[in-house]
Design an enzyme around this catalytic site. Structure first.
Site, mmCIF file in Angstrom:
data_model
loop_
_atom_site.group_PDB
_atom_site.id
_atom_site.type_symbol
_atom_site.label_atom_id
_atom_site.label_comp_id
_atom_site.label_asym_id
_atom_site.label_seq_id
_atom_site.Cartn_x
_atom_site.Cartn_y
_atom_site.Cartn_z
ATOM 1 N N GLU A 560 26.531 14.459 8.954
ATOM 2 C CA GLU A 560 27.335 15.539 9.543
ATOM 3 C C GLU A 560 26.847 16.903 9.069
ATOM 4 O OE1 GLU A 560 28.970 14.499 11.869
ATOM 5 O OE2 GLU A 560 29.277 12.402 11.344
ATOM 6 N N HIS A 563 23.920 17.982 11.060
ATOM 7 C CA HIS A 563 24.338 18.528 12.361
ATOM 8 C C HIS A 563 24.601 20.027 12.307
ATOM 9 C CE1 HIS A 563 24.705 15.224 15.134
ATOM 10 N NE2 HIS A 563 25.571 14.534 14.409
ATOM 11 N N GLU A 582 22.031 13.866 17.670
ATOM 12 C CA GLU A 582 22.230 12.625 16.904
ATOM 13 C C GLU A 582 20.943 12.052 16.331
ATOM 14 O OE1 GLU A 582 25.035 12.081 16.007
ATOM 15 O OE2 GLU A 582 26.272 13.115 17.502
HETATM 16 ZN ZN LIG Z 1 26.360 12.620 14.626
#
Ligand SMILES: [Zn+2]
Length: 1149
Positions: A560, A563, A582
């Site tokens: 995360e 990201h 992703e």
């Molecule tokens: Zn993700």
């Protein structure tokens, strides 16, 4: 059904719904001159001619004495359904004039029938203003015949009642005020006496309150409930992703959002507001094209108020109508006049929204969880990447490429904490138990990254090398379990900031652990600056959590945090490019871990190998294989958040990194982030950045034609095609040379009109001095070297490899003589590929089993991870095939009895790869009755009982065995020491009575409960089953009994002996679905087929559950012949291979 068409000048959903409901009462029809049609019974009463005029009939009915007042009322009701302006005006005339002079039927109340007719309300408003322009018409309305004093109901009273019946909104309130003041001005101009004007104002004031009251109370209490029901039942609740895009006429620049959520807390609010929120958003947008409409997204909102202003002069922009597309959650405003290009506008929306009362996607509550005091509590939270999305919280431009800055203010119970993407700017006490926090503006970001949460939170804090604040928030009492997440977030920020030479534009990063995230206890979302996660993915408790949970927690938070660059700073342009988010978030965490935990490099390598393996398995199946990128037009029903966006993309990113080298790769990503920051990108934007840097640093990479490598051309087939290449190494008939060939791994069912060819870099060992490419089906011949030659070592290419017999034989020989010639990942990929090809019937079981033997010599994770999954599968399938089961058992025990494995039993070193291997080996060894394993289980179990049986603080610390091994310690320990059953049972009870631990750190509770199923004494287990049937033990116990029972009959016998009670209980389905677990013999089948129901009746649903169990056993039986073949480790390898080839029609060369 959901879209209810358009409305004019009416925005409030409840009123819209009411209008819709009123059509059910009114049956509007074009067939009638007065628009309406009375119900069929009236047809009969009046001998109705479908062409007749309703008004005429009404007059006729009223003028004669043939009809009852009830029938006349019915006609009046029917007339009040009219939708046509001229006809409505005619009916108003009729009611007003007739009532003013009526001495037959009292028409005064008839006009109130308009109160379910939204169209009529606007006509009545205009009519009223017109009436106030003349003394004569005004007195008709105001005085009528009976309106002599204010104590009396006069026409105006009924008139206003009819006009405002559906008026609940602020807009209607303003409209009402305008009418009031216009009429006041008109009447003054007419010189009407002050007393009459004062009397008229009296009625207006009382109706003002009648509108205000519903707007403030009824509208938000009754209609919030009602609107929720209607939305839930008639409008799609979110979509992942929403596919219909907005008109690209305005682009948002800034949002100012204020939200006040209502949920059970110390703050007192009207009960009807529960699980709703009041909010106000101002959208600052700029127009860049020619248009007279504004569109934005809004979902599940009751809009009270909507106004548009020009930013430069603050002038309001009038609009003609609003259109709501409920199915796609789009609102369109039709402006009264066009706005010039470049104009900045503000759209102000005041509205009420709905909070989902359980955790899921959208705007939701974590409800009913237990806080540290074991009290039930509530947390308000959001999750917007899928489902209802951000448009369920705020009207906005809810598509990734509309990036804007968000200024968020949250009003919340004073004893709680509010969090959002940015750091808090100021908090003030609003009084009455309410506080307000205003957050600093976010960077320009995509709407789906917005996040808000309110709860009773506490935090751990740390700082990155660049002094960014990092906080891990949990519900109070859990914060000490957040240390691993804090480290993961800080490590990842430090590493990526420096490797990519790109800092985050954030003052802080929060990680928030929720009891349930999106309905689960694991998973997480990368909201920019505020990661929200299920607690199991971000909290780690050393007393109870396993090594697998440790690596998962670190990995998830690192994912995360990655990201924050890949997804948040640079965002996918549309959902078919989700791999840009992703793929990188899956790729980077293992790199971060291998750097920040250099001692754990083995685990990092395994993790990458395992990602590829998971992806290859899904990609090998026609039902699940997916390209990474599909055209946007194919997104409907497409699983964008599936393996191809994560593990497949990550494996290909790794392949690119291996091809162009790490230094070039990192520089390309630095450039990519710099060019597309605060913006969006598509696949080729990324690939082009790789192409630009591929030749930057030595060694240079050339393509199959000898030109500098174009990465877009190279990887396009990998990203755009289903499945993956099977690389084949095939020897010539004379045995002097061999060729490399490629074919799609899925052999049948792929689309005929697509060419399945990949550009495959052929890394080999022994290493060649240049990188050859396999771009057609077949490469040129290569001379057969002496010894082995392997392709795709360490699995750099996303592919599987098949060797024919002559090319495989030297590899097998090398493994047997000295397996260290190959590294651990290469070795494991031999097993993984061979196992996959066995299932494809392309190689025989004998090759796999001969190969697997080397596992005895290597206590390493990649090999045992694969081998363990193969054995798990086989042991279940062979469980009741007595003769074959013992052979299989012998084979596996031989591997486990090697010295290197014995040392790993119950072993814990803190090396993650070694500890995870130990879990596999200990579980298999004890399960198969390996003596060292059983004796260690017994010894440590007795220690456990003596130090833990009287513990008042759980079993986390008194147990010498680490959480990884406790399930085996307790199961096999208790089996050998059954006298301790009551002590174990008491500990199970302790966990049941100390709910927070059971709910949040369940590992020991589960292991203790499971161990009761391991007892050898059937009667004792039956007693526990009985307690479970009466809900004294958790329901999972039924499943544990089925899994640990070697006879296979325990649950079946319990079912048979307690049939009536089970049929009457809530446990029927779970018992039936487990009672024949693994059954595969004809005797077992007969037991099911001839089962006697002893006269007990079951429901259809129960009958279906039973049929599923019976069918499962039948299919297990059909599987047995092919399993039989497995145990005969045949050595007629070439013959079998040929048979295989023949069976496939020569497809396999
Ligand atoms: Zn993700």
């Amino acid at each position: 059904m959901s879209a209810l068409g358009t409305s004019t000048k009416e925005l409030l959903s409840p009123a819209l719904w009411l209008r819709y409901l009123s059509t059910l009462i009114c049956f509007p029809s074009v067939d009638f001159k007065d628009d309406c049609q009375p119900s069929p019974s009236h047809n009969a009463t009046f001998g109705w001619d479908s062409r007749s005029n309703l008004s005429a009939l009404f007059l006729h009915a009223e003028n004669t004495s043939y009809y009852t007042s009830r029938e006349i009322n019915s006609l009046a009701q029917g007339m009040a359904c009219a939708q046509n302006v001229a006809i409505i005006t005619k009916i108003i005339d009729l009611f007003v004039y007739r009532s003013a002079s009526s001495y037959s039927f009292n028409l005064l109340p008839a006009i109130t029938n308009f109160n379910y007719n939204l169209a009529a309300s606007d006509v009545m408003a205009d009519y009223l203003i017109n009436a106030s322009n003349s003394n004569e018409t005004w007195h008709l309305i105001f005085n009528g015949n009976v309106c002599y004093s204010l104590g009396y109901a006069c026409t105006l009273n009924y008139y206003l009642q009819g006009m405002t019946g559906l008026w609940y909104t602020d807009i209607r309130l303003e409209q009402f005020k305008t009418i009031n003041s216009t009429i006041y001005t008109n009447l003054k101009a007419l010189d009407i006496d002050d007393i009459s004007i004062r009397d008229a104002l009296y009625y207006f004031n009382s109706y003002y309150n009648n509108i205000l009251l519903p707007a403030n109370y009824r509208g938000q209490i009754t209609y919030a409930d009602m609107t929720r029901w209607l939305y839930d039942n008639y409008v799609p609740i979110g979509a992942t992703p929403w596919l219909v895009q907005l008109n690209h006429t305005f682009t948002p620049v800034q949002y100012n959002l204020t939200v006040r959520p209502y949920f059970p807390s110390s703050y007192n609010y009207g009960i009807g507001k529960n699980f709703t929120f009041d909010a106000n958003v101002t959208i600052g947008a700029v127009k860049f094209g020619a248009t007279q409409t504004i569109s934005f997204n809004s979902h599940r909102h009751m809009i009270n108020h909507l106004r548009v202003f020009k930013t430069n002069d603050s002038n309001e922009v009038p609009w003609n109508s609003i259109i709501r597309d409920y199915d796609n959650a789009i609102v369109t405003i039709n402006l009264a006049q066009p706005i010039q290009a470049g104009t900045s506008i503000l759209i102000v929306v005041n509205y009420t929204g709905l909070i989902d009362n359980n955790p899921g996607e959208g705007t939701y509550m974590n409800w009913d969880y237990l806080d540290f005091n074991k009290q039930k509590s509530w947390i308000f939270a959001t999750d917007f990447e899928g489902g209802p999305s951000t448009r369920s919280l705020a009207p906005c431009y809810d598509e990734p490429h509309y990036k804007a800055s968000w200024y968020v203010t949250v009003q919340y119970p004073t004893d709680m904490v509010a969090l959002s993407n940015a750091l808090e700017e100021r908090t003030r006490n609003l009084g009455n138990g309410l506080s307000e926090t205003t957050f600093k503006p976010t960077p320009k970001m995509a709407s789906y990254l917005l996040a808000i949460s309110v709860g009773d939170f506490a935090a751990l804090r740390g700082r990155t090398n660049n002094n960014m604040l990092v906080r891990v928030w949990t519900w109070t009492g859990m914060q000490n379990n957040g240390e691993l997440s804090l480290r993961a977030a800080i490590d990842t920020i430090n590493y990526l900031s420096s490797t990519l030479n790109k800092s985050l534009p954030l003052e802080k990063l929060d990680v928030l652990a929720l009891p349930q995230y999106s309905g689960r206890s694991n998973g997480a979302m990368e909201n920019w600056g505020l990661i929200i996660s299920g607690y199991l993915s971000c909290l780690w408790n050393p007393d109870y959590s396993t090594t697998a949970q440790l690596t998962d927690t670190y990995w998830t938070i690192s994912h995360e945090t990655t990201h924050q660059w890949f997804g948040d700073l640079v965002t996918l342009d549309w959902w078919n490019y989700i791999f840009l988010n992703e793929g990188f978030a899956t790729y980077w965490p293992t790199v971060v871990m291998s750097v920040t935990y250099p001692d754990q490099a083995d685990w990092a390598h395994y993790s990458r190998f395992n990602d590829a393996e998971r992806s290859l398995r899904s990609d090998a199946n026609l039902q699940s294989t997916r390209p990474i990128v599909v055209p946007a037009s194919q997104l409907a029903g497409y699983c964008v958040f599936c393996y191809q966006s994560y593990e497949k993309a990550s494996s290909l990113i790794h392949m690119i990194e291996q091809t162009i080298h790490r230094k070039n790769f990192d520089l390309a990503l630095h450039n990519y982030l710099n060019v597309y920051e605060y913006s969006t990108a598509v696949d080729t934007d990324l690939f082009e950045k790789f192409t630009e840097t591929a030749m930057n640093d030595y060694p240079n990479v050339y393509d199959w034609n000898g030109y500098p490598l174009n990465v877009t051309n190279y990887v396009r087939p990998f990203f755009y095609l289903q499945t993956f290449p099977l690389i084949k190494v095939v020897s010539s008939p004379d045995g002097l040379s061999y060729t490399y060939q490629q074919a799609p791994y899925i052999q049948n069912g792929l689309p005929n009109n697509t060419v399945f060819l990949w550009n495959i870099p052929l890394w080999t060992e022994p290493v060649q001095d240049y990188l050859p490419w396999l771009i057609s089906q077949k490469s040129l011949n290569n001379d057969f070297l002496s010894g082995w030659n392997i392709v795709n070592p360490r699995r750099k290419v996303y592919a599987r490899v098949w060797y024919d017999d002559p090319t495989w034989a030297p590899i097998q020989n090398q493994i047997q003589s000295n397996l260290t010639a190959f590294d651990p990942i290469t070795r494991a990929s031999f097993i993984a590929d061979t196992h996959a090809l066995v299932n494809q019937q392309l190689v025989p079981w004998s090759r796999l089993l001969n190969l697997i033997k080397y596992a005895a010599n290597v206590p390493e994770l990649p090999t045992w991870g694969i081998v363990n999954s193969i054995f798990d599968d086989l042991l279940i399938k062979f469980k009741f095939q007595t003769a074959d089961y013992s052979k299989l058992k012998t084979f596996i025990l031989q591997l486990l009895n090697a010295n290197s494995q014995l040392q790993l039993l119950f072993n814990h070193t803190g090396n993650w790869a070694s500890d995870l291997t130990s879990v596999f080996i200990t579980e298999l060894s004890c399960y198969l009755g390996q003596s060292n394993c059983l004796s260690q289980a017994s010894t440590s179990f007795n220690q456990f009982i003596s130090s833990c049986q009287n513990s008042a603080y759980g079993t986390g610390r008194c147990n010498q065995v680490t959480p990884d091994h406790r399930p085996f310690q307790l199961c096999y320990g208790l089996r050998q020491n059954p006298n301790a059953a009551s002590a174990v049972f008491n500990l199970v009870q302790w966990y049941i009575n100390n709910a927070p631990l059971v709910d949040y750190w369940r590992n020991d509770a589960v292991a203790l409960l499971g161990s009761l199923s391991c007892l050898n004494d059937d009667n004792q287990v039956a007693q526990y089953l009985n307690l479970t049937l009466y809900d004294q033990l958790p329901q999972e116990f039924f499943q544990y009994v089925a899994e640990t029972d070697s006879s296979g009959n325990r649950l079946f016998n319990f079912f048979n002996n307690n049939l009536q009670k089970i049929v009457d209980s809530r446990h029927f389905n779970i018992i039936v679905s487990n009672l024949a677990l693994g059954w595969s013999t004809s005797t077992q089948n007969t037991m099911l087929q001839n089962f006697s129901w002893q006269g007990v009746r079951i429901t259809n649903e129960q009958a279906n559950a039973w049929a599923n169990t019976v069918n499962g056993v039948v299919s297990n039986i059909n599987c047995v012949p092919s399993l039989r073949i497995l145990v005969k480790i045949v050595d007629n390898f070439p013959k079998r291979l040929k048979a295989c080839i023949d069976a496939r029609g020569g497809h396999f060369e």
